[in-house]
Design a protein around this motif. Structure first.
Motif: not given
Length: 303
Positions: A133-152
């Motif tokens: 489940p956590v891997l799925a969360k990480l993959i979801g984060m990595a699969g977006t092209a949004e800017e790597m902000t401090i919050a992200r």
């Protein structure tokens, strides 16, 4: 030194729960989600960090230290520092995988990982099921092209620490089957690693000029054992000699210092323990393929 926590006066506190102090450094490298063609064939390589490799779709043939593993969708692979490995597609079929390289200075967690002999954790196994489940969360984060902000970045690190907690719970039982002798070797290897890291970090953070170039010979003398024994134990646990590990640390610190153009290369070489700037320059070029000045010009030109 000023205390970080001053207890309240007697009688003022009616109830409290104290959480132990925590100090952990996590370094993340080369996180990526990648889909590759059926022609994928990545050559043998190694690195000084741990690697988590997870296949989402398709299959890959992963060869680790001469042993072949067929990694299918949902399978998890954990590689230790220094593990020589290569990857290629099976039957010329494309596949998708997610990869994290990490280094963490938590001695207990590293000791647990080092005591594992298993490389591939099947999709239906307890370890992979626990962290999926956590891997799925990480993959979801990595699969977006949004800017790597401090919050992200904070959310990403938070999810990785959550995964580490689940890994700890899932693999603790497997790791405890190791013999006492093996455990002692792991602890000694981490002690050596910590000494080397601590010395480099001390010079780096304080910006002091080292009186001498510190190495595995000094660590062995401090621990009251031979250099050859230290080398054997360290290589057995981490898969690479301590000198190679120290070189990687020095290269990382040198690169950070070179980003500050106010620091002369001579001063950087002294901070890292080199009496002779020529020696430092030769070492840096051997590590990176560039002289310190060339590296600084190239990086600052891209900034």
């Amino acid at each position: 030194m000023v205390n970080a926590y001053i207890p309240p006066a007697l009688g003022q506190s009616l109830s409290e729960i104290l959480i132990p102090d925590m100090q952990t450094t996590l370094n993340l490298y080369g996180i990526h989600l990648r889909r590759v063609s059926g022609d994928w064939d990545y050559p043998v390589h190694e690195h000084p960090q741990y690697e988590i490799n997870y296949v989402l779709e398709g299959r890959q043939l992963l060869t680790v230290s001469g042993s072949a593993y067929m990694q299918q969708a949902g399978d998890l692979v954990l590689l230790r520092p220094g593990d020589a490995h290569s990857s290629r597609s099976i039957s010329r079929e494309p596949f998708t995988y997610f990869c994290i390289h990490f280094d963490i200075d938590d001695a207990d967690f590293l000791s647990l990982l080092s005591r594992l002999e298993q490389v591939l954790f099947p999709a239906e196994g307890a370890v992979t099921t626990q962290v999926q489940p956590v891997l799925a969360k990480l993959i979801g984060m990595a699969g977006t092209a949004e800017e790597m902000t401090i919050a992200r970045q904070m959310r990403l690190q938070s999810a990785i620490f959550e995964m580490f907690g689940l890994l700890w719970e899932a693999i603790s039982i497997q790791a405890t089957s190791l013999t006492g002798t093996g455990h002692e070797k792991v602890e000694l290897a981490h002690l050596i690693r910590g000494r080397l890291q601590g010395l480099v970090n001390q010079h780096f953070k304080q910006g002091i000029v080292a009186e001498q170039h510190y190495g595995i010979d000094d660590v062995a003398a401090e621990l009251g054992m031979s250099t050859s024994h230290c080398n054997r134990v360290f290589r057995h646990v981490f898969g690479l000699p301590p000198r190679a590990f120290l070189s990687e640390l020095m290269l990382q610190k040198a690169k950070v210092l070179l980003l500050d153009d106010r620091l002369p290369v001579q001063q950087i070489s002294s901070i890292l323990g080199y009496r002779d700037i020529a020696h430092f320059s030769r070492q840096f070029k051997r590590w990176s393929g560039q002289s310190p000045s060339e590296y600084r010009r190239e990086v600052l030109a891209r900034a």
